[in-house]
Design an enzyme around this catalytic site. Structure first.
Site, PDB file in Angstrom:
ATOM      1  N   LYS A  22       0.856  -1.201   0.000  1.00 61.45           N
ATOM      2  CA  LYS A  22       0.000   0.000   0.000  1.00 61.45           C
ATOM      3  C   LYS A  22       0.886   1.243   0.000  1.00 61.45           C
ATOM      4  O   LYS A  22       0.681   2.159  -0.797  1.00 61.45           O
ATOM      5  CB  LYS A  22      -0.876   0.013   1.252  1.00 61.45           C
ATOM      6  CG  LYS A  22      -1.539   1.358   1.551  1.00 61.45           C
ATOM      7  CD  LYS A  22      -2.430   1.302   2.768  1.00 61.45           C
ATOM      8  CE  LYS A  22      -1.720   1.649   4.035  1.00 61.45           C
ATOM      9  NZ  LYS A  22      -1.461   3.081   4.240  1.00 61.45           N
ATOM     10  N   ASN A  23       1.920   1.255   0.837  1.00 65.22           N
ATOM     11  CA  ASN A  23       2.710   2.484   1.009  1.00 65.22           C
ATOM     12  C   ASN A  23       3.747   2.688  -0.085  1.00 65.22           C
ATOM     13  O   ASN A  23       4.418   3.714  -0.107  1.00 65.22           O
ATOM     14  CB  ASN A  23       3.349   2.506   2.409  1.00 65.22           C
ATOM     15  CG  ASN A  23       2.294   2.640   3.488  1.00 65.22           C
ATOM     16  OD1 ASN A  23       1.123   2.912   3.179  1.00 65.22           O
ATOM     17  ND2 ASN A  23       2.676   2.431   4.722  1.00 65.22           N
ATOM     18  N   CYS A 116      -5.315  12.577  11.849  1.00 64.04           N
ATOM     19  CA  CYS A 116      -5.990  11.277  11.719  1.00 64.04           C
ATOM     20  C   CYS A 116      -5.956  10.644  13.100  1.00 64.04           C
ATOM     21  O   CYS A 116      -5.579  11.267  14.082  1.00 64.04           O
ATOM     22  CB  CYS A 116      -5.270  10.426  10.684  1.00 64.04           C
ATOM     23  SG  CYS A 116      -3.703   9.862  11.318  1.00 64.04           S
ATOM     24  N   ARG A 121      -0.490  14.933  12.409  1.00 64.41           N
ATOM     25  CA  ARG A 121      -0.017  14.657  11.037  1.00 64.41           C
ATOM     26  C   ARG A 121       0.205  15.976  10.260  1.00 64.41           C
ATOM     27  O   ARG A 121      -0.388  16.196   9.206  1.00 64.41           O
ATOM     28  CB  ARG A 121      -0.976  13.755  10.273  1.00 64.41           C
ATOM     29  CG  ARG A 121      -1.310  12.444  10.936  1.00 64.41           C
ATOM     30  CD  ARG A 121      -0.178  11.454  11.064  1.00 64.41           C
ATOM     31  NE  ARG A 121       0.300  10.865   9.846  1.00 64.41           N
ATOM     32  CZ  ARG A 121      -0.214   9.786   9.259  1.00 64.41           C
ATOM     33  NH1 ARG A 121      -1.283   9.242   9.773  1.00 64.41           N
ATOM     34  NH2 ARG A 121       0.320   9.289   8.163  1.00 64.41           N
ATOM     35  N   ASP A 306       4.394   0.961  12.166  1.00 67.62           N
ATOM     36  CA  ASP A 306       3.195   0.274  11.683  1.00 67.62           C
ATOM     37  C   ASP A 306       3.091  -1.142  12.222  1.00 67.62           C
ATOM     38  O   ASP A 306       2.023  -1.763  12.128  1.00 67.62           O
ATOM     39  CB  ASP A 306       3.181   0.235  10.151  1.00 67.62           C
ATOM     40  CG  ASP A 306       3.060   1.628   9.570  1.00 67.62           C
ATOM     41  OD1 ASP A 306       3.301   1.795   8.365  1.00 67.62           O
ATOM     42  OD2 ASP A 306       2.767   2.560  10.342  1.00 67.62           O
ATOM     43  N   ARG A 398      -8.735  -0.396   4.484  1.00 70.67           N
ATOM     44  CA  ARG A 398      -7.879   0.585   3.790  1.00 70.67           C
ATOM     45  C   ARG A 398      -6.530  -0.022   3.441  1.00 70.67           C
ATOM     46  O   ARG A 398      -5.898   0.377   2.470  1.00 70.67           O
ATOM     47  CB  ARG A 398      -7.655   1.803   4.698  1.00 70.67           C
ATOM     48  CG  ARG A 398      -8.789   2.790   4.746  1.00 70.67           C
ATOM     49  CD  ARG A 398      -8.351   4.019   5.519  1.00 70.67           C
ATOM     50  NE  ARG A 398      -6.971   4.357   5.174  1.00 70.67           N
ATOM     51  CZ  ARG A 398      -6.039   4.681   6.100  1.00 70.67           C
ATOM     52  NH1 ARG A 398      -6.350   4.730   7.369  1.00 70.67           N
ATOM     53  NH2 ARG A 398      -4.808   4.981   5.740  1.00 70.67           N
TER      54      ARG A 398
END
Ligand code: EPZ
Length: 419
Positions: A22-23, A116, A121, A306, A398
């Site tokens: 994803k990143n 978030c 952020r 993460d 997500r």
């Protein structure tokens, strides 16, 4: 609202391919604006965040086709420079479009991404770096407006190795006149993947993965760029931590073991047997694990923030005390009160969380707080007695292509329902 229904107690056994990152894919989708041609991306994960990026590209005027793991983007036509608020608020990491649109259009207007679940952020490092390249930044009506009649290569040093700021500098510098040298750059593998994609698209960048990245500037248009996205190292950590939570024997294929060595080392210290082969990792967890050695989250190659919640779940029933320090985000323990509802013994003081292993966890009703925190709750439920419900307003979807299907394939009793 989607609800995860998990019945704990089953060992996990089997082999899985790891989805695309994803990143890595998100900044590469933004970068596809720079080529002035067609990009064929393979290995793309099917995620809500990818869909949001595709909507933004379409909103900017690009032609985009998605076909299972492949995305075709045509950015030949000069794109719009405004990203509507409705699209921006769907995904925080749309801030990557700042550098890409600025590089292509000379100006960009998008609503400043809000905070978030993890904290404020801010994007001050992004904006300061773009100003160093000659851009003018202003704010109006909740939007950030960045204009640059011309971007000029320069030397930039980031105050903190921010992943997003590093990516935005790489994207904007591709259009600058002259060379840009970025120091104190983030070193994450996803930055290396972005460099590889941009060089495949005709850019000339070197140094990604080290603290200093050099971008040549004036990237030419490229009619066709083909690229395959790297595997998702955090999804790999998730599946290995799932095996540690539930017990069993799991083999992950199509990943880069070196990207997650710091996490597999922790799992080995906890008593898991971990075997590393070229592009696969095998983990066996039998009986009660030991507490993990002190974990301090740091920019890569340090322990990934993460994976903090994911490894914490694997520690909930481990013998002894596991201590975590979350040094990257100021609010990344929101999963702790939910894990306590399973019977976990966790104490939080500022940036430190101390987990004292308990003998057993009992299923409960939980609410996902953020992407990785929600995944950590699903993992902890695998090792809890009885049934757990995790109410999830889309957080986990997500970042995970089909975590429920993957866990079921390994023998877990996991269902996604809608209540
Ligand atoms: C990327 O976010 C990842 N997201 C995050 O993954 C990951 O946790 C993070 O990097 C750290 O590794 C994507 O790649 C899409 P940062 P990013 O800029 O770029 C502060 C997930 O779970 N900061 O390195 O936003 C910031 O507040 C997500 O997949 C500033 O103060 O991370 C944070 O405390 C979550 N000013 C720290 O730096 C700035 O201008 C790290 O942020 C920018 C950042």
């Amino acid at each position: 609202m989607p609800v995860w229904r998990i019945v704990g107690g089953d060992r996990l056994e089997g082999a899985l391919e790891v989805q695309g990152s994803k990143n890595a894919v998100l900044p590469i989708l933004a970068a596809s604006l720079l080529t002035g041609g067609v990009t064929r991306l393979r290995g793309c994960p099917a995620l809500l965040d990818v869909d949001a990026s595709v909507e933004i590209l379409r909103g900017l005027g690009c032609g985009v086709m998605q076909n299972s793991g492949e995305i075709l983007i045509d950015s030949a036509k000069r794109p719009e420079h405004h990203v509507p608020h409705a699209l921006m608020e769907r995904m925080r990491s749309s801030v990557m479009f700042l550098g890409a649109i600025l590089a292509r259009c000379g100006e960009v207007r998008l609503s400043a991404p809000g905070g978030c679940e993890l904290g404020a952020r801010p994007i001050d490092l992004h904006l300061k770096a773009l100003e160093a390249l000659g851009a003018e930044v202003s704010h109006s009506g909740g939007e950030v407006v960045v204009r640059a009649a011309r971007l000029k290569g320069t030397r930039i040093r980031l105050d903190f190795p921010s992943v997003g700021a590093t990516e935005n500098v790489m994207l904007a510098a591709c259009a600058a006149e002259g060379e840009t040298v970025l120091s104190n750059a983030a070193r994450e593998p996803e930055i290396v993947d972005l460099q590889s994609y941009l060089n495949a698209a005709g850019a000339s960048i070197r140094g990604a993965g080290t603290p200093e990245i050099v971008i040549a500037g004036k990237m030419p248009d490229r009619p066709l760029t083909e690229y395959t996205v790297m595997p998702d190292r955090i999804v790999a950590c998730t599946l290995l931590c799932a095996a540690a939570c539930a017990g069993g024997e799991v083999e992950l294929r199509s990943l880069v073991p070196a990207h997650i060595a710091i996490v597999t080392d922790c799992l080995r210290e906890m008593g898991c047997a971990v075997r590393i082969e070229r592009d696969r990792v095998l983990l066996r967890a039998e009986g009660r694990l030991r507490a993990c050695p002190a974990v301090e989250t740091r920019p890569y190659p340090g322990f990934p923030t993460d994976a903090q919640a994911l490894l914490m779940s694997a520690c909930l029933k481990a013998e002894g005390e596991s201590v975590f320090a979350e040094n990257i985000f100021e609010n990344r323990y929101r999963h702790v009160p939910e894990l306590r509802r399973l019977g976990a013994d966790i104490r939080v003081e500022g940036r430190t969380a101390t987990v004292r292993g308990v003998k057993a966890l009992t299923g409960a009703e939980l609410t996902a707080t953020d992407l990785r925190g929600g995944a950590a709750m699903v993992l902890a439920a695998l090792g809890a007695e009885g049934e757990t419900l995790v109410r999830d307003s889309g957080h986990v979807l997500r970042g995970y292509e089909s975590l429920d299907r993957s866990l079921r394939a390994l023998g877990a009793e996991v269902r996604m329902e809608t209540d």
